[in-house]
Design a protein around this motif. Structure first.
Motif, short mmCIF file in Angstrom:
data_model
loop_
_atom_site.label_atom_id
_atom_site.label_comp_id
_atom_site.label_asym_id
_atom_site.label_seq_id
_atom_site.Cartn_x
_atom_site.Cartn_y
_atom_site.Cartn_z
N LEU A 65 -8.87 -4.74 5.10
CA LEU A 65 -8.60 -3.61 6.00
C LEU A 65 -8.12 -2.37 5.25
O LEU A 65 -7.68 -1.40 5.88
CB LEU A 65 -7.53 -4.01 7.03
N LEU A 66 -8.22 -2.40 3.92
CA LEU A 66 -7.81 -1.23 3.15
C LEU A 66 -8.72 -0.05 3.44
O LEU A 66 -9.94 -0.19 3.52
CB LEU A 66 -7.85 -1.54 1.66
N GLY B 62 -1.28 8.22 -2.86
CA GLY B 62 -1.35 8.92 -1.57
C GLY B 62 -1.92 10.32 -1.73
O GLY B 62 -2.71 10.78 -0.89
N LEU B 63 -1.54 11.01 -2.81
CA LEU B 63 -2.08 12.34 -3.08
C LEU B 63 -3.58 12.27 -3.35
O LEU B 63 -4.35 13.15 -2.95
CB LEU B 63 -1.35 12.93 -4.28
N ARG B 64 -4.00 11.19 -4.01
CA ARG B 64 -5.42 11.01 -4.31
C ARG B 64 -6.25 10.95 -3.03
O ARG B 64 -7.39 11.41 -3.00
CB ARG B 64 -5.61 9.73 -5.12
N GLY B 65 -5.66 10.35 -1.97
CA GLY B 65 -6.39 10.28 -0.71
C GLY B 65 -6.71 11.66 -0.16
O GLY B 65 -7.81 11.89 0.37
N THR C 249 0.79 -1.23 0.00
CA THR C 249 0.00 0.00 0.00
C THR C 249 0.82 1.28 0.00
O THR C 249 0.32 2.33 0.41
CB THR C 249 -0.92 0.02 1.23
N GLN C 250 2.06 1.24 -0.43
CA GLN C 250 2.85 2.47 -0.48
C GLN C 250 4.10 2.23 -1.30
O GLN C 250 4.39 1.10 -1.70
CB GLN C 250 3.24 2.91 0.94
N SER C 251 4.84 3.31 -1.52
CA SER C 251 6.14 3.16 -2.16
C SER C 251 6.97 2.19 -1.32
O SER C 251 7.08 2.35 -0.12
CB SER C 251 6.86 4.50 -2.25
N GLN D 109 -6.56 3.75 0.25
CA GLN D 109 -5.65 2.69 -0.18
C GLN D 109 -6.25 1.78 -1.26
O GLN D 109 -5.53 1.01 -1.88
CB GLN D 109 -5.25 1.83 1.01
N GLU D 110 -7.53 1.89 -1.49
CA GLU D 110 -8.19 0.95 -2.41
C GLU D 110 -7.63 0.97 -3.83
O GLU D 110 -7.63 -0.06 -4.50
CB GLU D 110 -9.70 1.20 -2.41
#
Length: 539
Positions: A66-67, A312-315, A6-8, A71-72
């Motif tokens: 649990l996303l 992450g920016l989209r969140g 879920t991340q870089s 994070q989806e």
């Protein structure tokens, strides 16, 4: 799909080794591993055992149930990878090579210059050999390099890799010597006289320049300086960061550029629980900046920022904290390009709902030509398609990359900003690792495989017979050891907990020394050491 990255990714491949069914790719040795922005879990092979979550040093692996909504999008990213790169031919087992053993008895002492990820991964590889003890030196009073001073304070998940570094520090034979400026306090030759081998892991501390008129005006700063400022690096706390105008400009389209733009546009309340330094937090809370323009010379398909960073920016956009405008100069975004598709999604999502108070403009095909102003930055002159215009701005941030600086006593290639080497070996007894070895590329965990290569060269030379050092490393005034660092770390965490944040970074050098010295005076030198071995004669 039981688990999702879920991340870089830190890319140290611990999860790959931990997975019992070899369902995480690309793995070390596979095409694309060195360049991968993140790793991916094969939904067809994953058996939902959770071994990867335990192994991951930054908590990047999450069960799909649990996303969070933010994070989806990683579900689709993960699925798309295996559509393009099926791995049905993979053996259902992660192969771990047998641990190499030294043929000579030692003991050996190795100095690692640089306490960032490259230096600590190197120490970890060396300490797998009971014949070797390691001293990690750094000119700063605190370790962890860019993980402490470069990772954005609102990315606490990435900073969790420090838990792995703390485990490395616990190993017998490990010692810190912080506050030692190799090249000034002592020379490379001094180290070679005291250690069997010296490894330079000094990174790429310099910032590349734009090479345009006006870039030295007050209000024109490098991203390296700015990230050091908001992360509490003591020598950066006097940095002039004018935030009194409505627009700032960030030149560059890498992850650091997006970090800087996000920190300049984020709601200050979102930083209240992070490790941001107090002075920058206050300054950002009073900031008049309402728009940050991120400039890229080429198109989005050539941008250096990663897909996870855009997600992450989209969140932030999805919960109405930020508006993103994508300016391509009229050129269409390519839906087949993952970055372009995400940018289009960000722009479309930003059109929904109320307009947030702050805007991030990602502008492509634009070249900066001159920083404008007399006594301070007043704007940036740019060109696109042969047309020149001026972006009024009070702050210009240069985020166009890092460059290594020469290491006194070692050869240096100015074109690449690296020390010439062969598999990490400069010459027998002298080695390099990390960005000073390979240039400023890769992720935190890329240093793990890089360190393994350099350590292999060290072991070859120890087995072949390096000359024994002439002297034993002696005491140095003002040096902070492991107990001193532990005391600083504990005090920052204690103060942070009292304020409802992860840590309160201490920026006063005298205070850092006082905390460290008091702890080291209280604590007797009882750390376990390597079992003594017969000392070999000088070759």
């Amino acid at each position: 799909m039981p688990y999702v990255v879920t991340q870089s990714c830190c890319a140290d491949a611990s999860c790959v080794v931990a997975c019992p069914v070899n369902c995480i790719h690309p793995a070390p040795g596979e095409p694309g591993f060195a360049e991968a922005e993140q790793l991916y879990v094969d939904p067809e092979s994953c058996v939902d055992c959770g071994a990867c979550t335990t192994a991951c040093p930054v908590g990047a692996l999450v069960p799909h149930t649990l996303l969070t909504p933010e994070q989806e999008p990683f579900l689709a990213t993960n699925r798309d990878y295996y559509t393009v790169h099926p791995h049905s031919d993979r053996a259902p087992l992660a192969i771990v090579a047998p641990q190499r053993r030294l043929r000579r008895p030692g003991p050996f002492r190795v100095a690692v210059v640089g306490a960032g990820p490259a230096g600590l991964y190197t120490a970890d590889e060396l300490l797998k050999h009971p014949e070797i003890s390691v001293d990690v030196l750094d000119r700063l009073l605190t370790p962890y390099g860019l993980v402490r001073a470069g990772v954005a304070p609102d990315h606490q998940h990435t900073k969790q890799v420090t838990d792995l570094f703390a485990a490395i520090e616990e190993q017998p034979g490990f010692r810190y010597r912080l506050g030692v400026d190799v090249g000034r306090t002592m020379s490379h030759d001094d180290l070679r006289a005291q250690y069997d081998a010296v490894v330079h892991a000094v990174g790429a501390s310099g910032a590349k320049r734009l090479g345009i008129e006006g870039e030295d005006l007050p209000g024109s700063v490098s991203a390296t300086e700015l990230t050091g400022w908001y992360n509490g690096r003591p020598e950066c706390q006097d940095l002039l960061v004018p935030l009194d105008r409505e627009r700032a400009v960030v030149v560059g389209t890498g992850n650091v550029a997006l970090d800087v733009a996000r920190l300049l546009t984020i709601d200050p309340d979102e930083l209240a629980t992070t490790s941001i330094a107090r002075l920058p937090e206050t300054a950002l809370g009073r900031s008049a900046v309402r728009e940050v323009v991120v400039l890229g010379r080429r198109g989005p398909e050539h941008a250096a920022f990663t897909v996870p960073e855009l997600i992450g920016l989209r969140g932030l956009v999805a919960r109405g904290a930020l508006r993103v405008v994508v300016d391509t100069g009229g050129r269409p975004l390519d839906p087949a390009d993952p970055k372009s598709a995400l940018l289009a999604d960000l722009a479309e999502l930003s059109r929904v709902g109320d307009r947030p108070p702050r805007t991030l403009v990602v502008r492509f095909h634009t070249t900066p030509t001159r920083v404008l102003g007399t006594e301070r930055v007043e704007g940036l002159e740019v060109t696109r398609d042969g047309v020149s215009e001026v972006l009024a701005a009070g702050l210009v941030v240069r985020s166009v990359g890092f460059k290594g600086a020469p290491v006194p006593g070692l050869p240096f290639d100015d074109a690449t900003g690296t020390v010439p080497h062969e598999a990490g070996r400069v010459e027998p007894g002298t080695y390099v690792v990390g960005w000073i070895k390979r240039g400023p590329r890769g992720f935190i965990g890329t240093n793990k495989s890089d360190a393994a290569e350099t350590v292999s060269a060290i072991l070859d030379d120890l087995d072949a017979g390096l000359p024994a050092p002439d002297a034993v490393p002696g005491p140095l005034p003002g040096v902070i050891g492991l107990e001193g660092w532990r005391a600083i770390d504990a005090e920052e965490r204690r103060r942070g907990a009292a304020q409802g944040r992860t840590r309160a970074t201490i920026v006063d050098l005298d205070e850092l020394r006082r905390i460290a010295e008091e702890a080291e005076h209280r604590t007797p030198a009882t750390r376990p050491t390597r079992r003594p071995a017969l000392r070999r004669r000088r070759s």
